[in-house]
Scaffold this motif. Structure first.
Motif, PDB file in Angstrom:
ATOM      1  N   SER A 281     -10.498   9.709  -0.520  1.00 10.47           N
ATOM      2  CA  SER A 281     -10.589   8.951   0.936  1.00 10.47           C
ATOM      3  C   SER A 281     -11.430   9.325   1.416  1.00 10.47           C
ATOM      4  CB  SER A 281      -9.104  10.016   1.117  1.00 10.47           C
ATOM      5  OG  SER A 281      -8.798  11.190   0.972  1.00 10.47           O
TER       6      SER A 281
ATOM      7  N   ASN B 128       1.357   2.689   8.811  1.00 10.33           N
ATOM      8  CA  ASN B 128       2.758   2.855   8.499  1.00 10.33           C
ATOM      9  C   ASN B 128       3.881   2.864   9.373  1.00 10.33           C
ATOM     10  OD1 ASN B 128       1.521   2.374   6.183  1.00 10.33           O
ATOM     11  ND2 ASN B 128       1.663   4.438   5.480  1.00 10.33           N
TER      12      ASN B 128
ATOM     13  N   HIS C 169       1.613   7.906  -0.947  1.00  6.76           N
ATOM     14  CA  HIS C 169       1.799   8.332   0.058  1.00  6.76           C
ATOM     15  C   HIS C 169       2.766   9.263   0.817  1.00  6.76           C
ATOM     16  CE1 HIS C 169      -0.044   9.195   3.935  1.00  6.76           C
ATOM     17  NE2 HIS C 169      -0.673  10.038   3.482  1.00  6.76           N
TER      18      HIS C 169
ATOM     19  N   SER D  68       3.311   8.864   3.686  1.00  2.00           N
ATOM     20  CA  SER D  68       4.305   8.198   5.215  1.00  2.00           C
ATOM     21  C   SER D  68       5.299   7.537   4.548  1.00  2.00           C
ATOM     22  CB  SER D  68       3.099   7.934   5.850  1.00  2.00           C
ATOM     23  OG  SER D  68       2.114   6.902   5.106  1.00  2.00           O
TER      24      SER D  68
ATOM     25  N   GLY E 231       2.522   1.407  -1.627  1.00  4.08           N
ATOM     26  CA  GLY E 231       1.714   2.115  -0.812  1.00  4.08           C
ATOM     27  C   GLY E 231       0.929   3.152  -2.551  1.00  4.08           C
ATOM     28  N   ARG E 232      -0.107   3.324  -2.162  1.00  5.78           N
ATOM     29  CA  ARG E 232      -0.864   3.660  -3.454  1.00  5.78           C
ATOM     30  C   ARG E 232      -2.198   4.790  -2.758  1.00  5.78           C
ATOM     31  NH1 ARG E 232      -0.861  -0.678  -8.318  1.00  5.78           N
ATOM     32  NH2 ARG E 232      -1.078   1.590  -9.075  1.00  5.78           N
ATOM     33  N   SER E 233      -1.555   5.540  -3.157  1.00  7.67           N
ATOM     34  CA  SER E 233      -3.097   7.133  -2.883  1.00  7.67           C
ATOM     35  C   SER E 233      -3.316   7.700  -4.152  1.00  7.67           C
ATOM     36  CB  SER E 233      -2.564   8.459  -2.175  1.00  7.67           C
ATOM     37  OG  SER E 233      -2.020   8.431  -1.113  1.00  7.67           O
TER      38      SER E 233
ATOM     39  N   ASP F  47       0.265  -1.383   2.006  1.00  5.26           N
ATOM     40  CA  ASP F  47      -0.850  -0.850   2.833  1.00  5.26           C
ATOM     41  C   ASP F  47      -1.449  -0.042   2.086  1.00  5.26           C
ATOM     42  OD1 ASP F  47      -1.682   1.783   3.550  1.00  5.26           O
ATOM     43  OD2 ASP F  47       0.104   3.271   2.587  1.00  5.26           O
TER      44      ASP F  47
ATOM     45  N   ALA G 284      -4.269   1.650   2.105  1.00  7.04           N
ATOM     46  CA  ALA G 284      -5.062   2.536   3.559  1.00  7.04           C
ATOM     47  C   ALA G 284      -6.635   3.018   2.582  1.00  7.04           C
ATOM     48  CB  ALA G 284      -4.470   4.115   3.150  1.00  7.04           C
TER      49      ALA G 284
ATOM     50  N   SER H 257      -5.810   2.490   6.147  1.00  4.23           N
ATOM     51  CA  SER H 257      -6.938   3.557   7.754  1.00  4.23           C
ATOM     52  C   SER H 257      -8.422   3.181   7.662  1.00  4.23           C
ATOM     53  CB  SER H 257      -7.464   4.901   6.252  1.00  4.23           C
ATOM     54  OG  SER H 257      -5.795   5.475   6.072  1.00  4.23           O
TER      55      SER H 257
ATOM     56  N   GLY I 268      -8.861   5.921  11.756  1.00  7.64           N
ATOM     57  CA  GLY I 268      -7.795   5.007  12.764  1.00  7.64           C
ATOM     58  C   GLY I 268      -7.543   4.237  11.659  1.00  7.64           C
TER      59      GLY I 268
HETATM   60  C1  LIG Z   1      -1.438   5.176   0.889  1.00  4.82           C
HETATM   61  C2  LIG Z   1      -1.703   5.572   1.963  1.00  4.82           C
HETATM   62  N1  LIG Z   1      -1.385   5.140   2.932  1.00  4.82           N
HETATM   63  C3  LIG Z   1      -1.267   6.053   4.337  1.00  4.82           C
HETATM   64  C4  LIG Z   1      -2.413   6.922   4.723  1.00  4.82           C
HETATM   65  C5  LIG Z   1      -2.556   7.729   5.920  1.00  4.82           C
HETATM   66  O1  LIG Z   1      -3.761   7.611   6.091  1.00  4.82           O
HETATM   67  P1  LIG Z   1      -4.716   8.634   7.704  1.00  4.82           P
HETATM   68  O2  LIG Z   1      -5.067  10.287   6.691  1.00  4.82           O
HETATM   69  O3  LIG Z   1      -5.589   7.440   8.193  1.00  4.82           O
HETATM   70  O4  LIG Z   1      -3.049   8.659   8.156  1.00  4.82           O
HETATM   71  C6  LIG Z   1      -2.905   7.331   3.304  1.00  4.82           C
HETATM   72  C7  LIG Z   1      -3.476   9.065   2.668  1.00  4.82           C
HETATM   73  O5  LIG Z   1      -4.890   8.573   2.111  1.00  4.82           O
HETATM   74  C8  LIG Z   1      -2.987   6.539   1.865  1.00  4.82           C
HETATM   75  O6  LIG Z   1      -3.147   7.572   0.438  1.00  4.82           O
END
Ligand SMILES: Cc1ncc(COP(=O)(O)O)c(C=O)c1O
Length: 431
Positions: free
Chosen positions: A30, A97, A121, A123, A169-171, A196, A198, A223, A233
């Protein structure tokens, strides 16, 4: 001791941190590094100013020049992501988010999501923004072997529970999500599909990953500092045109969710740096995203050949900037600490089947920063050798650290951005 000593202490920590990263292999998926032109914006007078609202409709005066910057940032963002709506104000991916949730779903209503254990993630989880908004969350089934949302199961789920929002949304994001199928199901039951991005925003902007807004996503956000190598941001994008009353209302709500929903002053110096990052990405994004993914695939293969269990083997390990490695039950932290001692910066991560988020069994690795430093496929072999020495051969970390430092000497310059001297650009002249 005077307060000056405290100031010196902090400055020293920053210097040590700079040196540590300049001599290490930064591989947190990230993270990224800012170009000099983006960095320059962070110390301009835009910092600390207020500009609530939108260009031309401000609560505060003094925004004349910033308005031009925000208008340009939106214009460049729309060009980069080929869409008709861009909001560059969110101060983080998380803020984006939460703003979207504020705009499009009410407390007690249902959203379908990915589970944290399967790479979502926080959030969009019950302990994060979705929990704060009081949303009822129902998880998609997940296919461990494919490292992806189980598409048939997820479509059935969406049709059955009729959520207000279908969230993606996937980290941990190795392979593209089945957006076309999820969006069709969501739209059939009157829900919006939120993507998402990001982690993968820079790969999408570089046209090397899926294109969610073309596949049916109503909103794409993310992000601005991960694979998109801009300032910290967030941003929100949509290709809804606002050509019906309902669609106008959708865009109005989206806008209102970010301001006044979750922002006041939105870090104007970061908005200026975002605009520069978009321009740089329009110029260099394709080559950078392609090399980032090539490096990730090559590195995954190299780790596999050196005895590591890398996820996604049947599908070529990864189609993104990430690699997920299984280390052993609860052993992720120990491995990331050993690597840190060897000058390699990573993070522990849950893998499918993990139940305790504080004792994950894997490592999530990324290639964006090494790519920006100019590394290519052959360097990925050398980096995999360092991992093998640290985690399989169990060599002394200090010895590896010295070798990593030597290896990094050839990779100190930043690539895929406008350089010092570009069109006579001089960092010291603007300020
Ligand atoms: C899928 C996902 N959404 C949102 C975020 C949050 O991003 P930020 O750190 O810019 O708040 C992350 C952070 O790694 C993420 O992996």
């Amino acid at each position: 001791m005077s307060w000056y000593d405290e100031v010196e202490y902090i400055r020293k920590q920053a210097k040590l941190n700079n040196e540590f990263f300049a001599n290490s292999l930064p591989m947190i998926a990230s993270e990224n590094v800012l170009s000099p032109l983006c960095r320059e914006m962070l110390i301009t007078d835009f910092h600390g100013r207020y500009a609530e609202g939108s260009p031309g409709k401000r609560y505060y005066e003094g925004c004349k020049f910033f308005d031009n910057v925000e208008i340009k940032a939106m214009e460049l963002a729309k060009k980069l992501f080929n869409c008709s709506y861009a909001d560059v104000r969110p101060t983080a991916g998380t803020t984006a988010n939460i703003g979207i949730l504020k705009a499009l779903i009410k407390p007690g209503e249902t959203a379908t999501v990915l589970d944290l254990a399967n790479g979502a993630h926080i959030s969009f989880g019950k302990w994060g923004g979705a929990g704060v908004r009081g949303i009822n969350l129902i998880s998609y089934p997940f296919n461990d072997e494919m490292m992806n949302i189980d598409v048939d199961g997820a479509v059935k789920l969406i049709k059955k529970v009729k959520p207000k929002l279908a969230l993606n949304g996937r980290s941990v994001f190795l392979f593209p999500s089945p957006i076309k199928e999820l969006a069709e199901a969501a739209h059939e039951v009157g829900a919006y599909l939120i993507y998402d991005a990001a982690h993968v925003l820079g790969l999408i902007g570089g046209k090397q990953f899926q294109d969610p807004l073309r596949e049916g996503a109503d909103v794409m956000n993310g992000s601005t500092h991960k694979t998109l190598p801009g300032p910290q941001g967030g941003m929100v994008l949509s290709d809804h045109k606002g050509d019906t009353d309902e669609d106008k209302s959708f865009l109005r709500k989206l806008n209102f969710g970010i301001f006044p929903g979750v922002t006041s002053s939105y870090h104007l110096h970061h908005v200026a740096a975002k605009a520069i990052a978009y321009a740089e990405h329009l110029e260099f994004g394709k080559a950078y995203a392609k090399q980032t993914i090539n490096n990730a695939q090559h590195f995954a293969q190299a780790l596999h050949e050196r005895g590591f269990k890398v996820f996604g083997e049947k599908l070529g390990f990864t189609k993104s900037h990430q690699i997920l490695v299984e280390i052993g039950p609860g052993k992720g932290k120990e491995a990331s600490k050993t690597l840190e001692g060897a000058g390699i910066v990573t993070n522990m991560n849950t893998i499918p089947g993990d139940t305790d988020p504080f004792r994950p069994s894997g490592l999530r690795l990324g290639t964006p920063e090494l790519t920006r430093l100019g590394m290519k496929e052959s360097e990925m072999e050398a980096v995999a050798d360092f991992y093998q020495r640290a985690l399989i051969k169990k060599e002394k970390p200090e010895k590896i650290k010295a070798d990593v430092k030597e290896f990094r000497k050839d990779f100190q310059e930043l690539h895929y951005c406008f350089k010092e001297g570009f069109r006579g650009y001089d960092y010291h002249k603007l300020i």
